[in-house]
Design a protein around this motif. Sequence first.
Motif, PDB file in Angstrom:
ATOM      1  N   UNK A 106      27.793  23.244  56.496  1.00 28.20           N
ATOM      2  CA  UNK A 106      28.267  22.397  55.393  1.00 28.20           C
ATOM      3  C   UNK A 106      27.188  22.093  54.378  1.00 28.20           C
ATOM      4  N   UNK A 107      27.515  21.155  53.491  1.00 28.51           N
ATOM      5  CA  UNK A 107      26.594  20.835  52.399  1.00 28.51           C
ATOM      6  C   UNK A 107      25.841  19.538  52.669  1.00 28.51           C
ATOM      7  N   UNK A 108      24.599  19.491  52.177  1.00 34.04           N
ATOM      8  CA  UNK A 108      23.779  18.283  52.295  1.00 34.04           C
ATOM      9  C   UNK A 108      24.313  17.201  51.381  1.00 34.04           C
ATOM     10  N   UNK A 109      24.113  15.940  51.745  1.00 32.81           N
ATOM     11  CA  UNK A 109      24.427  14.832  50.833  1.00 32.81           C
ATOM     12  C   UNK A 109      23.404  14.848  49.702  1.00 32.81           C
ATOM     13  N   UNK A 110      23.770  14.284  48.578  1.00 41.75           N
ATOM     14  CA  UNK A 110      22.856  14.230  47.429  1.00 41.75           C
ATOM     15  C   UNK A 110      21.615  13.417  47.804  1.00 41.75           C
ATOM     16  N   UNK A 111      20.446  13.935  47.414  1.00 36.49           N
ATOM     17  CA  UNK A 111      19.204  13.205  47.679  1.00 36.49           C
ATOM     18  C   UNK A 111      18.594  13.501  49.037  1.00 36.49           C
ATOM     19  N   UNK A 112      19.244  14.379  49.811  1.00 33.99           N
ATOM     20  CA  UNK A 112      18.679  14.786  51.105  1.00 33.99           C
ATOM     21  C   UNK A 112      18.034  16.161  50.903  1.00 33.99           C
TER      22      UNK A 112
END
Lengths: 466, 199
Positions: free
Chosen positions: A171-177
């Motif tokens: 999946x995709x990382x959260x913003x800012x990670x």
Amino acid sequence: MAQTLYDKVWDAHIVEQLGEDTLLYIDRHLIHEVTTPQAFAGLNENNRKVRRPDLTFGTMDHSISTRSLALDACGPQNKLQLQTLADNCAQHKIQLYPVGHKNQGIVHVIGPQLGLIQPGMTVVCGDSHTATHGAFGALAFGIGTSQVEHVLASQTLKQSKAKSMKIEVIGKLSIGVTAKDIILAIIGKIGHAGATGYVIEYCGEAISDLSMEQRMTICNMSIEAGAKAGLIAPDHKTIEYLKDKEFSPTKQHWNDAVGYWQSLTTDTDAIFDTVVTLQAKEIEPQITWGTNPGQVIGINQTIPSPDDFDDPIEKESAIKALKYMGLEAGQTWDNVKISHVFIGSCTNSRIEDLRAAAKVAASGKVKSDVTAIVVPGSVEVKEQAEKEALDVIFKEAGFEWRLPGCSMCLGMNDDVLQPGDRCASTSNRNFEGRQGRGSRTHLVSPEMAVAAALTGSFADSRQFGE
Amino acid sequence: MTGFTELTGKAAPLDQANIDTDQIIPKQFLTGVTRSGYGKHLFHDWRYLDLHEQELNPEFPLTKTEHKGANILLARENFGCGSSREHAPWALADFGFGCIIATSFADIFYSNCINNQLLPIVLPSKDMDELFAQVSNNPDIIFFVNLPEQSVKVGDKTYTFDMVEHHKQNMIKGLDAIGQTLELDTSISNYEDKRAAWL
């Protein structure tokens, strides 16, 4: 039979099978001042020559000052070591990028930056963070000085094949990670010795989404989980990165090289000895609380208690680590005051790291009781950052802007912490005394390091900047 | 290099997991250009109370009178992790150790030991528990390490260990690894002839 990427690179480098041992050919040998003097001395004592000086590249990075270009800036012993490297390279006709050269920098920053590291290569260096170069789908690993001598003399190394581990970040990382948070979370999950005896292949959407520099951050810390090496299969980003680099294949060979690189993926039905999966969205900014990189938690978690660990060894390690780090179970991160910030090292000193750090730095000022330094990974990174005026942002915020080198990651120069100092560091090891006897290191991403500088304690970097 | 077959002596206990090479030999001692003289800095931060190595830490196992003269070191999981510095085995050997017995070793450190005739022996956790207990009960108890037989005899108990055959042979024969490889010059040249043009 279906093969992993590791199998393919391994098979392509077999010079000879010697019983259970394999003699592997080495495509690139990177050298620096600390782990080579004894190797060259050994060659000279035995009247042996360097077999392939053309495949060997040297730089000065560990023992140098970040305030002065003078070789003796950190004392006569450091100078002797640097001069010894220069003499050895001159004697054996090895290309060296000494202090002051435009290509000088941390060995694991300049290798990729010059196009020296290409998919499918075998790469070694007398430095455990050689794993960095696995980001290109190259089999890259750290070696000891006796092995450096072996490679200098023969351009080969005797190796036994490691087991294979697939680590998929779904999946995709959260913003800012960031990439740093991914690799710290991985080490936290599998443990400081969780990949000992393995070569890791990182994959999954969250890994493919990363830039080349971010992939280097991931592979760099493979050794912190004990792995022999870490690999990421080359893709269009890898090829794009290598276009027009100084040592990339010339026009005449470019298409052949790209064709080969594109074949370097793990076959769909290949079998790994171990498979680990992480969900990208569950990863938040990470900080180490202990004295090895596996002792790590998220910024919004509280410092653990030894009682949280069932394993008696982990429990014992936690008791010792908390004592050394001066932390208490249940403490929140905003209550942990810092004295220093270090942005740099082969893990996080590339231009994208500095851009990300500068973005956060632009939103505030370094606390008056915090000393914060930014050490670019290479001359090229430094010059690019200055072209983009990132140095101005850092200096205005209260950071010191230094010359390239390994610096405070291990403190072989004068960038050393004092007993009790507490540092938010973008480096790779939080071992006892690593940055100076009695000092306390917390490993974080560049964004988190800047957030710590601006608040004087640890804070979630996602609350800063734009 | 002379070969390693047997070693007899006392063992010093370092009952801790994840001992990294930064602990074995800190960075300020890595500026040397020779292989010798690292023993006095071994475990510097733990062994000395001061930076100038004047005052020994009486609590550190290697300082204790009962462990003086030990030539075998006992440790736990993941011994030698971290930095690839070969100065770590150089320091251990220079201090007087000929063998390290631990639950597990980090990969680079393990090969560095083999290349320096410092015998790394891996034993299961429960065997290590027994060895630590034996030394705790009687610090003068003698260990008999026999590499050809792959055994460690302590008191009336014998422990056997696994070791990859070529590592074992290299240790026993004290072979010049580089000299051996250079005899394969034709194979290396043949390989080089077929490397891709862009390499």
